[in-house]
Design a protein around this motif. Structure first.
Motif, PDB file in Angstrom:
ATOM      1  N   GLU A 122     -66.031  75.506 -21.221  1.00 55.38           N
ATOM      2  CA  GLU A 122     -65.707  76.334 -22.382  1.00 55.38           C
ATOM      3  C   GLU A 122     -66.414  75.863 -23.649  1.00 55.38           C
ATOM      4  O   GLU A 122     -66.396  76.552 -24.665  1.00 55.38           O
ATOM      5  CB  GLU A 122     -64.186  76.341 -22.631  1.00 55.38           C
ATOM      6  CG  GLU A 122     -63.403  77.083 -21.569  1.00 55.38           C
ATOM      7  CD  GLU A 122     -63.210  76.235 -20.311  1.00 55.38           C
ATOM      8  OE1 GLU A 122     -63.218  74.994 -20.410  1.00 55.38           O
ATOM      9  OE2 GLU A 122     -63.080  76.824 -19.230  1.00 55.38           O
ATOM     10  N   GLY A 123     -66.986  74.657 -23.634  1.00 57.04           N
ATOM     11  CA  GLY A 123     -67.671  74.137 -24.816  1.00 57.04           C
ATOM     12  C   GLY A 123     -66.729  73.667 -25.904  1.00 57.04           C
ATOM     13  O   GLY A 123     -67.098  73.640 -27.072  1.00 57.04           O
ATOM     14  N   THR A 124     -65.507  73.287 -25.536  1.00 54.10           N
ATOM     15  CA  THR A 124     -64.518  72.882 -26.530  1.00 54.10           C
ATOM     16  C   THR A 124     -64.382  71.375 -26.677  1.00 54.10           C
ATOM     17  O   THR A 124     -63.713  70.909 -27.593  1.00 54.10           O
ATOM     18  CB  THR A 124     -63.134  73.460 -26.174  1.00 54.10           C
ATOM     19  OG1 THR A 124     -62.771  73.014 -24.863  1.00 54.10           O
ATOM     20  CG2 THR A 124     -63.157  74.974 -26.222  1.00 54.10           C
ATOM     21  N   PHE A 125     -65.023  70.597 -25.804  1.00 58.04           N
ATOM     22  CA  PHE A 125     -64.885  69.142 -25.889  1.00 58.04           C
ATOM     23  C   PHE A 125     -65.661  68.596 -27.082  1.00 58.04           C
ATOM     24  O   PHE A 125     -66.805  68.963 -27.324  1.00 58.04           O
ATOM     25  CB  PHE A 125     -65.387  68.461 -24.615  1.00 58.04           C
ATOM     26  CG  PHE A 125     -65.415  66.960 -24.720  1.00 58.04           C
ATOM     27  CD1 PHE A 125     -64.243  66.240 -24.764  1.00 58.04           C
ATOM     28  CD2 PHE A 125     -66.611  66.273 -24.797  1.00 58.04           C
ATOM     29  CE1 PHE A 125     -64.249  64.857 -24.866  1.00 58.04           C
ATOM     30  CE2 PHE A 125     -66.634  64.900 -24.902  1.00 58.04           C
ATOM     31  CZ  PHE A 125     -65.452  64.188 -24.931  1.00 58.04           C
ATOM     32  N   GLN A 126     -65.009  67.715 -27.834  1.00 58.26           N
ATOM     33  CA  GLN A 126     -65.636  67.032 -28.961  1.00 58.26           C
ATOM     34  C   GLN A 126     -65.183  65.579 -28.940  1.00 58.26           C
ATOM     35  O   GLN A 126     -63.995  65.303 -28.998  1.00 58.26           O
ATOM     36  CB  GLN A 126     -65.241  67.692 -30.286  1.00 58.26           C
ATOM     37  CG  GLN A 126     -65.754  66.989 -31.509  1.00 58.26           C
ATOM     38  CD  GLN A 126     -67.263  66.898 -31.541  1.00 58.26           C
ATOM     39  OE1 GLN A 126     -67.957  67.887 -31.353  1.00 58.26           O
ATOM     40  NE2 GLN A 126     -67.787  65.717 -31.761  1.00 58.26           N
TER      41      GLN A 126
END
Length: 127
Positions: free
Chosen positions: A82-86
């Motif tokens: 989802e591209g939500t990891f930071q």
């Protein structure tokens, strides 16, 4: 909070401490393990773990190269679908580290020569 264990054999440590690349060679894998632990915490599941609590899936990693004063670090930062990891060590698209990623490493300098230092924790006086 995620926990992890690092195992390095004595022979490898001795070789690294006698070379100029000792600190980056030790610090790089430590930071990569921190990234992996943060990703497991973010997804609420370890790699290849099947659980109902899982919130997404891993999607490889990207290579990031940073050059603090200790030497060049080659880092592998994981991605999720989802591209939500930071990661908590630096902001997305951040080019310079504002603080040292771990206490005890001492003063750092970024590639542009600006010194970055972690201040010791402040102790409050309750007299």
């Amino acid at each position: 909070m995620a926990t992890f264990q690092i195992t390095i054999d004595d022979e490898r440590i001795e070789d690294l401490l006698h070379s100029d690349q000792g600190v980056p060679a030790l610090l790089g894998p430590i930071l990569n393990q921190i990234f992996d632990a943060e990703m497991s915490e973010h997804l609420r599941a370890a790699p290849r773990e099947q659980t109902d609590r899982r919130h997404g899936y891993r999607n490889g990693s990207y290579t990031l190269q940073r050059t603090p004063r200790v030497g060049t670090l080659d880092l592998e930062v994981p991605r999720d679908r989802e591209g939500t990891f930071q990661t908590s060590l630096f902001d997305r698209y951040q080019r310079r580290w504002r603080t040292c990623p771990s206490e005890g490493i001492g003063p750092w300098a970024d590639a542009d020569g600006g010194t970055v230092r972690l201040d010791p924790p402040r102790q409050e006086n309750h007299d």
